[in-house]
Design a protein around this motif. Structure first.
Motif, PDB file in Angstrom:
ATOM      1  N   LEU A  37     -39.350   0.232  -7.834  1.00 17.87           N
ATOM      2  CA  LEU A  37     -37.836   1.131  -8.262  1.00 17.87           C
ATOM      3  C   LEU A  37     -36.489   0.567  -8.553  1.00 17.87           C
ATOM      4  CD1 LEU A  37     -37.609   4.383  -5.773  1.00 17.87           C
ATOM      5  CD2 LEU A  37     -37.808   4.293  -8.068  1.00 17.87           C
ATOM      6  N   ALA A  38     -35.933  -0.966  -8.017  1.00 15.02           N
ATOM      7  CA  ALA A  38     -34.863  -1.479  -8.382  1.00 15.02           C
ATOM      8  C   ALA A  38     -35.722  -2.261  -9.936  1.00 15.02           C
ATOM      9  CB  ALA A  38     -34.476  -2.431  -7.238  1.00 15.02           C
ATOM     10  N   ALA A  39     -36.677  -2.942  -9.965  1.00 16.15           N
ATOM     11  CA  ALA A  39     -37.107  -3.547 -11.192  1.00 16.15           C
ATOM     12  C   ALA A  39     -36.497  -1.940 -12.910  1.00 16.15           C
ATOM     13  CB  ALA A  39     -37.954  -3.667 -10.732  1.00 16.15           C
ATOM     14  N   ALA A  40     -37.493  -1.419 -12.063  1.00 19.33           N
ATOM     15  CA  ALA A  40     -37.231   0.216 -12.848  1.00 19.33           C
ATOM     16  C   ALA A  40     -36.158   0.215 -13.552  1.00 19.33           C
ATOM     17  CB  ALA A  40     -38.442   1.808 -13.407  1.00 19.33           C
ATOM     18  N   LEU A  41     -35.303   0.625 -12.813  1.00 16.88           N
ATOM     19  CA  LEU A  41     -34.051   1.116 -12.871  1.00 16.88           C
ATOM     20  C   LEU A  41     -33.328  -0.036 -13.614  1.00 16.88           C
ATOM     21  CD1 LEU A  41     -32.765   2.798  -9.269  1.00 16.88           C
ATOM     22  CD2 LEU A  41     -32.584   3.843 -11.451  1.00 16.88           C
ATOM     23  N   GLY A  42     -32.979  -1.119 -12.791  1.00 14.33           N
ATOM     24  CA  GLY A  42     -32.838  -2.289 -13.571  1.00 14.33           C
ATOM     25  C   GLY A  42     -33.057  -2.012 -15.129  1.00 14.33           C
ATOM     26  N   GLU A  43     -33.202  -2.214 -15.036  1.00 13.38           N
ATOM     27  CA  GLU A  43     -33.939  -2.042 -16.641  1.00 13.38           C
ATOM     28  C   GLU A  43     -33.388  -0.759 -17.192  1.00 13.38           C
ATOM     29  OE1 GLU A  43     -38.313  -2.075 -17.371  1.00 13.38           O
ATOM     30  OE2 GLU A  43     -38.643  -4.031 -16.329  1.00 13.38           O
ATOM     31  N   ALA A  44     -33.154   0.340 -17.282  1.00 11.80           N
ATOM     32  CA  ALA A  44     -32.992   1.353 -16.957  1.00 11.80           C
ATOM     33  C   ALA A  44     -31.782   0.713 -17.864  1.00 11.80           C
ATOM     34  CB  ALA A  44     -33.343   2.219 -16.789  1.00 11.80           C
ATOM     35  N   PHE A  45     -30.536   0.669 -16.748  1.00 13.97           N
ATOM     36  CA  PHE A  45     -29.142   0.532 -16.657  1.00 13.97           C
ATOM     37  C   PHE A  45     -28.897  -0.888 -17.662  1.00 13.97           C
ATOM     38  CE2 PHE A  45     -29.396   2.276 -12.307  1.00 13.97           C
ATOM     39  CZ  PHE A  45     -28.552   3.361 -12.887  1.00 13.97           C
ATOM     40  N   GLU A  46     -29.367  -1.685 -17.919  1.00 10.91           N
ATOM     41  CA  GLU A  46     -29.281  -2.380 -18.871  1.00 10.91           C
ATOM     42  C   GLU A  46     -29.660  -2.641 -20.243  1.00 10.91           C
ATOM     43  OE1 GLU A  46     -31.149  -7.297 -19.598  1.00 10.91           O
ATOM     44  OE2 GLU A  46     -32.429  -5.867 -18.782  1.00 10.91           O
ATOM     45  N   ARG A  47     -30.762  -1.252 -20.621  1.00 13.14           N
ATOM     46  CA  ARG A  47     -30.691  -0.907 -21.654  1.00 13.14           C
ATOM     47  C   ARG A  47     -29.116  -0.031 -21.644  1.00 13.14           C
ATOM     48  NH1 ARG A  47     -32.045   3.598 -23.827  1.00 13.14           N
ATOM     49  NH2 ARG A  47     -32.427   4.890 -21.803  1.00 13.14           N
ATOM     50  N   LEU A  48     -28.673   1.015 -21.033  1.00 15.49           N
ATOM     51  CA  LEU A  48     -27.518   1.468 -21.457  1.00 15.49           C
ATOM     52  C   LEU A  48     -26.071   0.894 -21.512  1.00 15.49           C
ATOM     53  CD1 LEU A  48     -28.479   4.833 -19.183  1.00 15.49           C
ATOM     54  CD2 LEU A  48     -28.716   4.410 -22.110  1.00 15.49           C
ATOM     55  N   PHE A  49     -26.285   0.253 -20.241  1.00 12.69           N
ATOM     56  CA  PHE A  49     -24.917  -1.215 -20.819  1.00 12.69           C
ATOM     57  C   PHE A  49     -25.249  -1.331 -21.976  1.00 12.69           C
ATOM     58  CE2 PHE A  49     -24.519  -0.407 -16.120  1.00 12.69           C
ATOM     59  CZ  PHE A  49     -24.339   0.336 -16.067  1.00 12.69           C
ATOM     60  N   ARG A  50     -26.650  -1.965 -22.569  1.00 11.71           N
ATOM     61  CA  ARG A  50     -26.181  -3.175 -23.880  1.00 11.71           C
ATOM     62  C   ARG A  50     -26.171  -1.694 -24.582  1.00 11.71           C
ATOM     63  NH1 ARG A  50     -27.345  -8.097 -24.306  1.00 11.71           N
ATOM     64  NH2 ARG A  50     -27.383  -9.066 -22.511  1.00 11.71           N
ATOM     65  N   GLY A  51     -26.627  -0.770 -24.320  1.00 11.89           N
ATOM     66  CA  GLY A  51     -26.919   0.128 -25.903  1.00 11.89           C
ATOM     67  C   GLY A  51     -24.991   0.845 -25.775  1.00 11.89           C
ATOM     68  N   GLY A  52     -24.325   0.823 -25.332  1.00 12.22           N
ATOM     69  CA  GLY A  52     -22.883   1.421 -25.175  1.00 12.22           C
ATOM     70  C   GLY A  52     -22.431   1.869 -24.310  1.00 12.22           C
ATOM     71  N   TRP A  53     -23.123   2.018 -23.428  1.00 12.06           N
ATOM     72  CA  TRP A  53     -22.506   2.933 -22.263  1.00 12.06           C
ATOM     73  C   TRP A  53     -21.958   2.014 -21.442  1.00 12.06           C
ATOM     74  CZ3 TRP A  53     -22.935   8.635 -21.534  1.00 12.06           C
ATOM     75  CH2 TRP A  53     -24.087   8.946 -22.211  1.00 12.06           C
ATOM     76  N   GLN A  54     -20.655   2.839 -20.891  1.00 12.05           N
ATOM     77  CA  GLN A  54     -19.253   2.428 -20.029  1.00 12.05           C
ATOM     78  C   GLN A  54     -19.709   2.114 -18.654  1.00 12.05           C
ATOM     79  OE1 GLN A  54     -15.473   2.369 -21.900  1.00 12.05           O
ATOM     80  NE2 GLN A  54     -16.431   2.401 -24.110  1.00 12.05           N
ATOM     81  N   PRO A  55     -19.513   1.747 -17.647  1.00 12.38           N
ATOM     82  CA  PRO A  55     -19.364   2.217 -16.231  1.00 12.38           C
ATOM     83  C   PRO A  55     -18.962   3.713 -16.090  1.00 12.38           C
ATOM     84  CG  PRO A  55     -18.777   0.476 -16.263  1.00 12.38           C
ATOM     85  CD  PRO A  55     -18.215   0.939 -17.993  1.00 12.38           C
ATOM     86  N   ALA A  56     -17.759   3.805 -16.467  1.00 10.72           N
ATOM     87  CA  ALA A  56     -17.451   5.430 -16.081  1.00 10.72           C
ATOM     88  C   ALA A  56     -18.568   5.977 -16.555  1.00 10.72           C
ATOM     89  CB  ALA A  56     -15.487   5.565 -16.548  1.00 10.72           C
ATOM     90  N   GLU A  57     -18.698   5.509 -17.708  1.00 12.11           N
ATOM     91  CA  GLU A  57     -18.710   7.302 -18.842  1.00 12.11           C
ATOM     92  C   GLU A  57     -20.303   7.213 -18.197  1.00 12.11           C
ATOM     93  OE1 GLU A  57     -17.093   5.425 -23.302  1.00 12.11           O
ATOM     94  OE2 GLU A  57     -19.020   4.764 -22.676  1.00 12.11           O
ATOM     95  N   LEU A  58     -21.245   6.311 -17.560  1.00  6.64           N
ATOM     96  CA  LEU A  58     -22.459   6.999 -17.067  1.00  6.64           C
ATOM     97  C   LEU A  58     -22.622   7.940 -16.629  1.00  6.64           C
ATOM     98  CD1 LEU A  58     -25.894   6.679 -18.099  1.00  6.64           C
ATOM     99  CD2 LEU A  58     -25.702   4.092 -16.931  1.00  6.64           C
ATOM    100  N   HIS A  59     -20.921   6.756 -15.274  1.00  8.06           N
ATOM    101  CA  HIS A  59     -21.165   8.114 -13.843  1.00  8.06           C
ATOM    102  C   HIS A  59     -20.833   8.886 -14.037  1.00  8.06           C
ATOM    103  CE1 HIS A  59     -19.170   8.582 -10.220  1.00  8.06           C
ATOM    104  NE2 HIS A  59     -19.508   7.731  -9.283  1.00  8.06           N
ATOM    105  N   ARG A  60     -19.074   9.345 -14.705  1.00  2.00           N
ATOM    106  CA  ARG A  60     -19.496  10.382 -15.129  1.00  2.00           C
ATOM    107  C   ARG A  60     -20.412  11.709 -15.572  1.00  2.00           C
ATOM    108  NH1 ARG A  60     -17.989  13.625 -19.118  1.00  2.00           N
ATOM    109  NH2 ARG A  60     -16.461  15.466 -19.233  1.00  2.00           N
ATOM    110  N   VAL A  61     -21.771  11.068 -15.907  1.00  2.00           N
ATOM    111  CA  VAL A  61     -22.381  11.928 -16.646  1.00  2.00           C
ATOM    112  C   VAL A  61     -23.721  12.460 -15.808  1.00  2.00           C
ATOM    113  CG1 VAL A  61     -24.840  12.054 -17.875  1.00  2.00           C
ATOM    114  CG2 VAL A  61     -22.470  10.761 -19.684  1.00  2.00           C
TER     115      VAL A  61
END
Length: 361
Positions: A37-61
């Motif tokens: 789970l840590a590996a899968a979530l880590g890949e998902a977060f890396e994709r989104l952070f590199r894809g423009g999502w900022q911490p506050a925005e992703l947290h809010r969504v």
């Protein structure tokens, strides 16, 4: 025997039902499950952070979905990404450090359920416009302006007084002074920047909370247009992207937040006592009218300041064109929003009256 990683892939692909996947993970060796789970979530977060999502925005969504465990997972992921990065923009880091965390205990089954469900939700989110360099990339060269900070501090103080008073005349005076400062500072910033080629428009995403998101986005747009900015509303994510120059965007966010506080206070004060449908129609109509009237008042105040600097009109027009060009490049296929319905004359009249109480001259 199916491994935890294979179970996770099966759930994400739709080959395994979500509930069956959670059960399978709950009986598998905990160490293997946690690692997968840590590996899968880590890949998902890396994709989104590199894809423009900022911490506050992703947290809010994610927080809008109502599961505090998932919001905490986002906060932890942002912190880990910031700590692991060799290069990081200070604005990105500040967001990661400021994310709220709810200290909650949960049994393992609920935690697995939350992690797997979050993984599916993250997979549905598309890349968005990169406004702040993600961790691991070069930090932005945009520097803070202490002059801007001093002006915005004065604006914050005035708007705080406008929000706290119960007397409409006082709120009007404080809000009017705040808008005068904002408009004057914007003109002064344009004067000092017209010979600096490196000054370019910027963009910032501002969250718009439910209920009545569309109407609140209309208020944000009215405030933005009166202050040389433009907005694009993204209802699927609950935020608007505001385009403009730094000083103008910061002022728009401050003013919008304060006016929304004042609007909510007046709306609750004036709404009808009974009838759920009647109250809903009243509130929607109130916010539409409030936005229209506030837009008129703000524009009047801005025009008054510009009239004192008619020689600056070509510069301001040029800056407006720059803002529009940046917005069109980021969102080449925008659709004009439909006008909001007004189902309550009582709400419309009350909204305009409330906007007059917060009059900005």
């Amino acid at each position: 025997m199916v491994s935890p990683a294979e179970t996770i892939r099966g759930v994400r692909a739709g080959a395994i039902a979500f509930e069956d996947g959670v059960v399978a993970l709950s009986v598998a060796p905990a160490g293997d499950v946690d690692a997968a789970l840590a590996a899968a979530l880590g890949e998902a977060f890396e994709r989104l952070f590199r894809g423009g999502w900022q911490p506050a925005e992703l947290h809010r969504v994610v927080a809008r979905r109502g599961n505090p465990l998932q919001a905490d997972i986002v906060a932890d992921a942002a912190t880990n990404a910031a700590e692991a990065a060799g290069l990081i923009d200070p604005r990105w880091l500040a967001q990661a450090e400021e994310l709220p965390r709810a200290v909650r205990s949960s049994d393992r089954f609920n935690l697995l359920d939350a992690q797997l469900d979050l993984l599916l939700e993250l997979g549905r989110l598309p890349p968005i416009e990169v406004l702040i360099p993600p961790p691991g990339t070069a930090a932005s060269a945009r520097a803070a302006n202490t002059g801007d900070d001093r002006v915005l501090d004065r604006v914050r103080a005035l708007l705080a007084k406008a929000e706290s008073t119960d007397f409409p005349a006082e709120a009007e005076a404080y809000s009017a002074k705040a808008q005068e400062l904002i408009a004057r500072h914007s003109i002064e910033e344009a004067l000092t920047a017209r010979d600096r080629v490196e000054v370019v428009p910027y963009a910032k995403r501002i969250g718009v909370d439910h209920p009545y998101e569309g109407e609140k986005a209309g208020l944000l747009d009215a405030v933005a247009r009166a202050n040389h900015c433009r907005t694009v509303w993204s209802p699927e994510f609950g935020f608007s992207t505001v385009f403009g120059f730094d000083a103008d965007i910061d002022a728009v966010e401050l003013l919008y937040t304060s006016l929304l506080v004042q609007a909510n206070r007046a709306m609750v004060r004036d709404e009808p006592a009974k009838g759920k449908a009647r109250i809903k129609a009243f509130r929607r109509s109130f916010l539409v009218a409030y936005s229209v009237r506030i837009g008129e008042r703000l524009s009047e105040a801005t025009r008054h300041e510009i009239e004192q600097h008619t020689d600056l009109l070509p510069v301001l027009r040029g800056r407006d064109l720059q803002v529009r060009e940046v917005m069109d490049r980021a969102f080449p296929n925008t659709v004009r929003a439909r006008g909001r319905r007004v189902d309550s004359l009582e709400g419309w009249e009350s909204g305009r009256a409330a906007a007059d109480e917060a009059e900005l001259r």
